[in-house]
Design a protein around this motif. Structure first.
Motif, short mmCIF file in Angstrom:
data_model
loop_
_atom_site.label_atom_id
_atom_site.label_comp_id
_atom_site.label_asym_id
_atom_site.label_seq_id
_atom_site.Cartn_x
_atom_site.Cartn_y
_atom_site.Cartn_z
N VAL A 208 0.90 -1.34 -0.13
CA VAL A 208 -0.06 0.10 -0.07
C VAL A 208 0.72 1.44 0.02
N VAL A 209 1.89 1.33 0.89
CA VAL A 209 2.94 2.39 0.93
C VAL A 209 3.34 2.67 -0.29
N SER A 210 3.83 1.62 -0.93
CA SER A 210 4.91 1.64 -2.02
C SER A 210 3.84 2.46 -3.42
N GLN A 211 2.47 2.06 -3.19
CA GLN A 211 1.78 2.50 -4.23
C GLN A 211 1.36 4.02 -3.89
N SER A 212 1.70 4.57 -2.84
CA SER A 212 1.62 6.01 -2.48
C SER A 212 2.89 6.81 -2.90
N ASP A 213 2.64 7.82 -2.81
CA ASP A 213 3.84 8.83 -3.12
C ASP A 213 4.83 8.98 -2.03
N VAL A 214 4.49 8.16 -0.94
CA VAL A 214 5.32 8.38 0.51
C VAL A 214 6.59 7.31 0.39
N ALA A 215 7.56 7.55 0.80
CA ALA A 215 8.81 6.52 1.16
C ALA A 215 8.89 6.17 2.54
N PRO A 216 8.58 5.12 3.18
CA PRO A 216 8.51 4.57 4.25
C PRO A 216 9.93 5.13 5.10
N ASP A 217 10.08 5.58 6.40
CA ASP A 217 11.21 5.74 7.31
C ASP A 217 11.62 4.36 7.91
N LEU A 218 10.72 3.65 8.32
CA LEU A 218 10.97 2.46 8.84
C LEU A 218 10.39 1.53 8.06
N ARG A 219 11.37 0.49 7.28
CA ARG A 219 10.68 -0.27 6.25
C ARG A 219 10.19 -1.80 7.13
N PHE A 220 10.94 -1.86 8.24
CA PHE A 220 10.56 -2.89 8.96
C PHE A 220 10.18 -2.41 10.59
N GLY A 221 9.06 -1.78 10.61
CA GLY A 221 8.44 -1.24 11.86
C GLY A 221 8.12 -2.41 12.73
N THR A 222 8.91 -2.50 13.68
CA THR A 222 8.65 -3.36 14.96
C THR A 222 7.92 -2.53 15.92
N ALA A 223 7.32 -3.53 16.83
CA ALA A 223 6.62 -2.93 17.69
C ALA A 223 7.49 -1.88 18.67
N GLU A 224 8.64 -2.71 19.05
CA GLU A 224 9.59 -1.99 19.80
C GLU A 224 10.18 -0.50 19.53
N GLY A 225 10.43 -0.48 17.94
CA GLY A 225 10.95 0.49 17.28
C GLY A 225 9.92 1.60 17.34
N VAL A 226 8.70 1.20 16.87
CA VAL A 226 7.68 2.43 16.82
C VAL A 226 7.34 2.95 18.17
N ALA A 227 7.37 2.10 19.16
CA ALA A 227 6.96 2.53 20.69
C ALA A 227 8.08 3.49 21.02
N GLU A 228 9.44 3.16 20.78
CA GLU A 228 10.45 4.03 20.97
C GLU A 228 10.58 5.45 20.27
N ALA A 229 10.06 5.32 19.00
CA ALA A 229 10.17 6.80 18.25
C ALA A 229 9.08 7.56 18.95
N GLY A 230 7.87 6.95 19.54
CA GLY A 230 6.73 7.67 20.09
C GLY A 230 7.42 8.28 21.48
N THR A 231 8.00 7.38 22.12
CA THR A 231 8.49 7.80 23.40
C THR A 231 9.47 8.95 23.34
N LEU A 232 10.14 8.80 22.32
CA LEU A 232 11.18 10.02 22.08
C LEU A 232 10.53 11.41 21.26
N GLY A 233 9.43 11.43 21.26
CA GLY A 233 8.71 12.59 20.98
C GLY A 233 8.35 12.58 19.42
N LEU A 234 8.54 11.50 18.67
CA LEU A 234 8.13 11.52 17.46
C LEU A 234 6.61 11.07 17.01
N ASP A 235 6.18 11.85 16.11
CA ASP A 235 4.74 11.31 15.76
C ASP A 235 5.14 10.13 14.58
#
Length: 267
Positions: A208-235
């Motif tokens: 789905v993302v590949s068919q949009s005009d958006v390039a993913p920042d996290l190709r393999f978005g693990t639960a730990e990685g996504v939660a860490e990004a949110g914890t550090l203040g990133l939307d």
């Protein structure tokens, strides 16, 4: 007896004899009633004669009761002595961990300008990464290494609280190939956060993302990685296959990261 809570070393660390006496009694308690003095000697690194002397002392002190044929048992008095010394050791180790090791803990931060070793700097969070600001900040630290602007420097002796808000995670569900049609790729574009990240979890989500005009920042978005990004203040916009979403939301709840699951059918 030295009170470890008052900052002194516990009795068992005062000298080698006290420490060895403690070790011998611990080994007897662990091996009783059939106790091999030779095995104790090998375990704690002293001679068998030394163990014999310590055992004799412990018997005379009333901490160990001797039976026949190498049988020994720790008495109630011996157990009480072990507990009191062990409590002192635990209190001492807690103080070492919190006061001593905590004061020398070193973290890394990106220098916002050239900085010399031993300089007090402010700590600020930018793009989810800790930065060292020579101009100051709500929290401060002292550099333990020097570095040019943009380089990582070591910081220690932290004071204050780094001022930043926790990010928010928006989850866009994508059904598996056997469970339904994927959402329109334009939904991805409309929910990309300003100054945030786009994370992908699962093959269908990546399609789905590949068919949009958006390039993913996290190709393999693990639960730990996504939660860490949110914890550090990133939307974060997390585009995830439905089967993977419970794992993510559970981790987000554990980390107290605000999150919401988007209704893809509404777009």
């Amino acid at each position: 007896m030295v009170d470890a809570a008052d900052g002194g070393s516990p009795d068992v660390l005062e000298n080698k004899r006290s420490a060895t006496r403690y070790q011998v009694l611990v080994e007897i308690a662990d091996r009783q009633p059939a106790v091999s003095q030779g095995e104790i000697a090998d375990t704690i690194g002293v001679t068998s004669q030394a163990v014999s002397d310590y055992v004799r002392d412990l018997v005379e002190s009333g901490y160990v009761e001797k039976g026949g044929r190498g049988r020994y048992e720790v008495t109630k008095e011996g157990v009480d002595w072990l507990i009191s010394r062990t409590d002192d050791l635990e209190t001492y180790l807690e103080r070492v961990n919190s006061d001593v090791l905590g004061s020398v803990e070193v973290d890394a931060a990106i220098a916002l300008a050239d900085v010399a070793e031993g300089r007090e700097v402010g700590l600020v969070m930018r793009d989810g990464v800790l930065h060292a600001n020579p101009a100051g900040g709500t929290a401060t630290a002292v550099t333990v290494t020097s570095g040019k602007k943009g380089a990582a420097v070591g910081v220690a002796d932290f004071e204050g609280v780094v001022d930043y808000d926790t990010g928010t995670v928006s989850v866009l569900p994508v059904p598996t190939v056997t469970d339904g049609d994927p959402p329109d790729p334009t939904v991805v574009t409309s929910h990309v956060p300003d100054d945030g990240l786009v994370a992908v979890a699962g093959t269908e989500a990546y399609a789905v993302v590949s068919q949009s005009d958006v390039a993913p920042d996290l190709r393999f978005g693990t639960a730990e990685g996504v939660a860490e990004a949110g914890t550090l203040g990133l939307d974060v916009l997390l585009v995830a296959v439905t089967d993977l979403i419970p794992r993510h939301t559970s981790k987000l709840r554990d980390k107290n990261v605000p999150h919401r699951v988007l209704d893809s059918d509404a777009f």
